[in-house]
Design a protein around this motif. Structure first.
Motif: not given
Length: 345
Positions: A21, A24-25, A27-28, A31-32
């Motif tokens: 998790r 994932g946060a 990576d997000a 990407r942003l």
């Protein structure tokens, strides 16, 4: 107290899930950040809040307008620089073309008794020719843009000094000063015209870079010039056009700079070369891409807010330069670790 086998198994399973998790946060967020300079925007907001809490009147309407006007000057000086950096070049003639634009609409209008409109009509094609020649020269003979633009900037200033008999010291008409005055309005709105112009330029640049064929070709040229040529993109033409517009846009920004300063000297554009280039780099536009003008806008706002807060707390010019240099180094380290646009094509 001992842990049961079932509880131990659940603990082992929970740990990887939490780790996934977190990754994932992260990576997000990455990407942003690759799509929009969120970190720079947050830093600008933090600096603004710090100024509002520690400096009297920093959050007033007039103060905010002043910060936005200063940001607009830096960002407008960086429009052409952004395009040049996107194709893998650099334009060191920005400072001199700012002076050229300022002198043309102030001093030379009086020297030759011509109107402002006529002066601009002469300024635009003249700067397009000078800038375009640099683009052709760099691509044709593989000359470093750093050297070629420095030479052309000096040449352009020389042309101005010939027209003014070596004396550059123009004064700005009162009506032109309203372009950047905090007391000015635009169509009844409580904003000076330069902020409206800046907003329109930002919108046009966003559409051009991301929504037009020419913008995509420009990005492809910066990413991989050889691949662009194989795709039947006229790379030399793009270099000519980009450097031509960089010179012209810098000269037009010089008009706004003259309106803000009130007087024109040979050194008026000097600080804006560094600041506009810093805004491009801090915003996250890399040599050859990726990047866009929106990043330059955020970089300009961030740089201006931080500089204004530093000045408010009594830091001298040397301290400001050190701080700005550190910010640029950090930005280069962060974006230097990212994937180049050429690696994605």
């Amino acid at each position: 107290m001992t842990m049961t086998a079932e509880a131990a198994t659940e603990s082992v399973q929970a740990e990887p899930n939490d780790s996934r998790r977190n990754r994932g946060a992260l990576d997000a967020l990455i990407r942003l950040q690759s799509r929009f300079p969120v970190i720079q925007l947050l830093i600008a907001l933090f600096a603004f809040l710090l100024g509002a809490l520690t400096l009297n009147g920093f959050a007033s309407a007039n103060s905010i307008k002043t910060v936005l006007i200063l940001s607009a000057l830096v960002a407008l000086a960086g429009v052409g620089q952004t395009l040049v950096v996107l194709i893998g070049g650099i334009d060191m003639s920005v400072a001199n073309f700012l002076v050229v634009g300022a002198v043309m609409v102030t001093q030379l209008t009086g020297t030759y008794n011509i109107s402002f409109i006529v002066a601009v009509a002469i300024l635009i094609p003249s700067t397009l020719i000078l800038g375009g020649f640099v683009g052709w020269l760099c691509h044709k003979f593989k000359i470093s843009p750093l050297v070629a633009t420095l030479a052309m900037g000096t040449f352009a200033i020389g042309l101005m000094q010939i027209q003014t008999s070596g004396m550059i010291a123009g004064s700005v008409p009162e009506w032109l000063g309203g372009l950047t005055s905090t007391q000015s309005t635009t169509l009844g709105l409580p904003f000076p015209p330069i902020l409206v112009i800046w907003a329109l330029v930002t919108l046009v640049m966003a559409v051009f870079i991301h929504r037009t064929v020419a913008g995509r070709r420009l990005q492809m040229t910066g990413a991989n010039a050889r691949a662009a040529q194989y795709s039947l993109i006229k790379v030399r033409r793009i270099w000519i056009v980009v450097f031509a517009f960089s010179a012209m846009l810098a000269a037009m920004a010089g008009i706004a700079l003259a309106a803000f300063s009130g007087t024109v000297t040979t050194s008026i554009g000097g600080p804006y070369l560094f600041q506009s280039l810093a805004a491009v780099i801090i915003g996250g536009t890399a040599m050859g891409g990726p990047g866009d003008y929106t990043r330059t806008v955020v970089g300009a706002v961030m740089l201006t807010v931080i500089t204004t807060v530093l000045i408010g707390h009594g830091l001298g010019e040397g301290d400001q330069q050190i701080f700005s240099g550190l910010i640029i180094i950090i930005a280069m380290v962060i974006y230097g670790r990212g994937r180049k646009l050429s690696d994605r094509v």
